[in-house]
Scaffold this motif. Structure first.
Motif, mmCIF file in Angstrom:
data_model
loop_
_atom_site.group_PDB
_atom_site.id
_atom_site.type_symbol
_atom_site.label_atom_id
_atom_site.label_comp_id
_atom_site.label_asym_id
_atom_site.label_seq_id
_atom_site.Cartn_x
_atom_site.Cartn_y
_atom_site.Cartn_z
ATOM 1 N N THR A 51 0.824 -1.216 0.000
ATOM 2 C CA THR A 51 0.000 0.000 0.000
ATOM 3 C C THR A 51 0.855 1.261 0.000
ATOM 4 O O THR A 51 0.329 2.361 -0.182
ATOM 5 C CB THR A 51 -0.943 0.028 1.212
ATOM 6 O OG1 THR A 51 -0.184 0.149 2.423
ATOM 7 C CG2 THR A 51 -1.791 -1.222 1.267
ATOM 8 N N ARG A 52 2.132 1.093 0.199
ATOM 9 C CA ARG A 52 3.035 2.240 0.224
ATOM 10 C C ARG A 52 3.941 2.214 -0.996
ATOM 11 O O ARG A 52 4.379 1.156 -1.428
ATOM 12 C CB ARG A 52 3.894 2.220 1.497
ATOM 13 C CG ARG A 52 3.071 2.258 2.775
ATOM 14 C CD ARG A 52 3.966 2.076 3.982
ATOM 15 N NE ARG A 52 3.197 2.063 5.215
ATOM 16 C CZ ARG A 52 3.703 1.788 6.418
ATOM 17 N NH1 ARG A 52 5.006 1.511 6.521
ATOM 18 N NH2 ARG A 52 2.932 1.783 7.492
ATOM 19 N N ILE A 83 -8.948 0.261 5.171
ATOM 20 C CA ILE A 83 -7.860 -0.711 5.024
ATOM 21 C C ILE A 83 -8.030 -1.506 3.734
ATOM 22 O O ILE A 83 -7.071 -1.733 2.988
ATOM 23 C CB ILE A 83 -7.832 -1.671 6.233
ATOM 24 C CG1 ILE A 83 -7.515 -0.906 7.516
ATOM 25 C CG2 ILE A 83 -6.824 -2.796 6.011
ATOM 26 C CD1 ILE A 83 -7.602 -1.753 8.769
ATOM 27 N N LEU A 84 -9.268 -1.921 3.471
ATOM 28 C CA LEU A 84 -9.546 -2.702 2.266
ATOM 29 C C LEU A 84 -9.264 -1.891 1.013
ATOM 30 O O LEU A 84 -8.730 -2.425 0.029
ATOM 31 C CB LEU A 84 -10.999 -3.178 2.269
ATOM 32 C CG LEU A 84 -11.366 -4.216 3.330
ATOM 33 C CD1 LEU A 84 -12.864 -4.477 3.332
ATOM 34 C CD2 LEU A 84 -10.607 -5.513 3.105
ATOM 35 N N TYR A 85 -9.600 -0.619 1.040
ATOM 36 C CA TYR A 85 -9.349 0.221 -0.144
ATOM 37 C C TYR A 85 -7.850 0.375 -0.371
ATOM 38 O O TYR A 85 -7.364 0.249 -1.508
ATOM 39 C CB TYR A 85 -9.997 1.596 0.010
ATOM 40 C CG TYR A 85 -10.008 2.370 -1.290
ATOM 41 C CD1 TYR A 85 -11.092 2.293 -2.154
ATOM 42 C CD2 TYR A 85 -8.910 3.135 -1.682
ATOM 43 C CE1 TYR A 85 -11.098 2.965 -3.372
ATOM 44 C CE2 TYR A 85 -8.900 3.811 -2.894
ATOM 45 C CZ TYR A 85 -9.994 3.726 -3.736
ATOM 46 O OH TYR A 85 -9.983 4.385 -4.941
ATOM 47 N N ARG A 86 -7.111 0.639 0.705
ATOM 48 C CA ARG A 86 -5.663 0.808 0.544
ATOM 49 C C ARG A 86 -5.013 -0.488 0.046
ATOM 50 O O ARG A 86 -4.153 -0.460 -0.837
ATOM 51 C CB ARG A 86 -5.029 1.223 1.878
ATOM 52 C CG ARG A 86 -5.362 2.641 2.311
ATOM 53 C CD ARG A 86 -4.370 3.143 3.353
ATOM 54 N NE ARG A 86 -4.347 2.271 4.542
ATOM 55 C CZ ARG A 86 -5.157 2.413 5.580
ATOM 56 N NH1 ARG A 86 -6.073 3.374 5.585
ATOM 57 N NH2 ARG A 86 -5.061 1.603 6.617
ATOM 58 N N LEU A 87 -5.435 -1.611 0.620
ATOM 59 C CA LEU A 87 -4.817 -2.885 0.259
ATOM 60 C C LEU A 87 -5.213 -3.340 -1.138
ATOM 61 O O LEU A 87 -4.352 -3.660 -1.973
ATOM 62 C CB LEU A 87 -5.206 -3.957 1.286
ATOM 63 C CG LEU A 87 -4.670 -5.370 1.051
ATOM 64 C CD1 LEU A 87 -3.145 -5.369 0.996
ATOM 65 C CD2 LEU A 87 -5.162 -6.310 2.150
ATOM 66 N N ALA A 141 -17.566 -3.241 1.457
ATOM 67 C CA ALA A 141 -16.298 -2.678 0.997
ATOM 68 C C ALA A 141 -15.450 -3.735 0.318
ATOM 69 O O ALA A 141 -14.677 -3.431 -0.596
ATOM 70 C CB ALA A 141 -15.543 -2.069 2.179
ATOM 71 N N TYR A 142 -15.603 -4.973 0.737
ATOM 72 C CA TYR A 142 -14.833 -6.048 0.100
ATOM 73 C C TYR A 142 -15.242 -6.189 -1.362
ATOM 74 O O TYR A 142 -14.393 -6.211 -2.266
ATOM 75 C CB TYR A 142 -15.043 -7.373 0.836
ATOM 76 C CG TYR A 142 -14.289 -8.509 0.173
ATOM 77 C CD1 TYR A 142 -12.916 -8.658 0.372
ATOM 78 C CD2 TYR A 142 -14.929 -9.406 -0.677
ATOM 79 C CE1 TYR A 142 -12.210 -9.669 -0.261
ATOM 80 C CE2 TYR A 142 -14.230 -10.421 -1.306
ATOM 81 C CZ TYR A 142 -12.879 -10.550 -1.095
ATOM 82 O OH TYR A 142 -12.183 -11.546 -1.736
ATOM 83 N N PHE A 143 -16.539 -6.309 -1.632
ATOM 84 C CA PHE A 143 -17.034 -6.423 -3.001
ATOM 85 C C PHE A 143 -16.553 -5.235 -3.842
ATOM 86 O O PHE A 143 -16.036 -5.397 -4.946
ATOM 87 C CB PHE A 143 -18.559 -6.463 -3.012
ATOM 88 C CG PHE A 143 -19.160 -7.818 -2.762
ATOM 89 C CD1 PHE A 143 -19.836 -8.495 -3.769
ATOM 90 C CD2 PHE A 143 -19.068 -8.414 -1.527
ATOM 91 C CE1 PHE A 143 -20.400 -9.748 -3.538
ATOM 92 C CE2 PHE A 143 -19.627 -9.655 -1.280
ATOM 93 C CZ PHE A 143 -20.300 -10.329 -2.285
#
Length: 305
Positions: A51-52, A83-87, A141-143
């Motif tokens: 993510t970085r 977290i899910l969006y960043r990952l 958010a996962y979907f």
């Protein structure tokens, strides 16, 4: 002839660790990029966070000939949406950018979740992806993040020359810490939850072997760049959740049964989200891909319980 050096991002996870095992059996030289060591004490070649925008990721991709991206997180906790969006999104963009920069081939792990929800009990899916609005309507958010992440990979292939294959695993089952493990513990105690709907279940080792075949395909000297984005749905047996529960109970030889009323089950996501699988997030009728694509002869049918 020496096999290629393959980088597995997320190679200590539930799926990624199996992919690493399969690659080693085929005598590939495997490197692992992850944030932490897994329980098997698998040696990390590169430790970092996708993510970085850090040099560790670029170094790992530069040093490898092909990349398999398995990093991800399954969560339906609203608190994990950032977290899910960043990952899933930011992390995947970083991987895609580095693969393009250093001209590396990519095997990307998407998800059957990108196909959305279907009320068709036959489990068939449309050729076209649903619109993003349909995915957002699921309110997971996962979907949503897996959908956006796959879209980024597609754009990289179509517009930026990325050489990649997209794999979409369905609900994975097998030894390890997953939502299925939680369910096993629940059933061992004699409890019998009730879930509406069903899903496509695939054994994790079968899916991992498909990654090796995808890698062989994308690295074949005879392979020509396809006109369309190459995607494979890695599904298995279509089962109602309650059919799966009955098969598990039979295998466990569970005698006592404490049935949980349906209205209590409807509250399950509020208290035990880890028991709820990807497809039962809304406790509604849901089916994923019917056809498990066979990738160069690999049977993705899963194991019988």
């Amino acid at each position: 002839m020496d096999k290629e050096k393959i980088l597995v991002i997320g190679g200590t996870g539930f799926l990624g660790s199996r992919v690493v095992d399969c690659l080693k059996k085929e005598n590939y030289e495997v490197s692992i990029f992850s944030r932490s060591v897994d329980e098997r004490k698998e040696k990390l070649n590169y430790k970092g966070d996708i993510t970085r925008e850090e040099s560790a990721l670029e170094e790992a991709i530069y040093d490898s000939e092909s990349v398999i991206h398995c990093a991800g997180k399954v969560s339906y906790n609203h608190k994990d949406k950032d977290i899910l969006y960043r990952l899933h999104v930011d992390g995947t963009v970083n991987v895609v950018d580095s693969c393009i920069k250093f001209n590396k081939k990519l095997i990307y792990t998407s998800s059957a979740a990108v196909l959305g929800i279907s009320n068709n009990p036959d489990g068939s899916v449309e050729e076209q992806l649903p619109q993003i609005e349909e995915i957002k309507h699921i309110k997971s958010a996962y979907f949503t993040t897996k959908y956006i992440a796959e879209r980024e990979v597609r754009e990289g292939i179509k517009e930026l020359g990325l050489d990649a294959i997209i794999l979409r695993p369905s609900s994975l089952i097998g030894p390890g810490k997953t939502s299925t493990t939680k369910l096993l513990g629940f059933l061992k105690k004699g409890f019998e939850p009730y879930f509406r709907g069903g899903a496509s279940f695939a054994y994790v080792d079968d899916v991992a072997r498909a990654y090796v075949q995808a890698l062989k395909r994308i690295t074949s000297p005879n392979k020509k760049r396809p006109d369309k984005v190459e995607i494979y749905n890695l599904g298995g047996h279509n089962l109602l959740f309650n059919q799966l529960i009955k098969k598990i109970k039979k295998a466990l030889e569970t005698q006592k049964v404490i049935r949980i009323p349906k209205f209590v089950n409807s509250l399950a996501p509020l208290f035990v989200p880890s028991l709820i699988t990807r497809e039962s997030i809304r406790i509604c009728l849901l089916y994923t891909s019917d056809a498990a694509d066979e990738l160069d002869g690999v049977d993705l049918g899963g194991r019988r319980i």
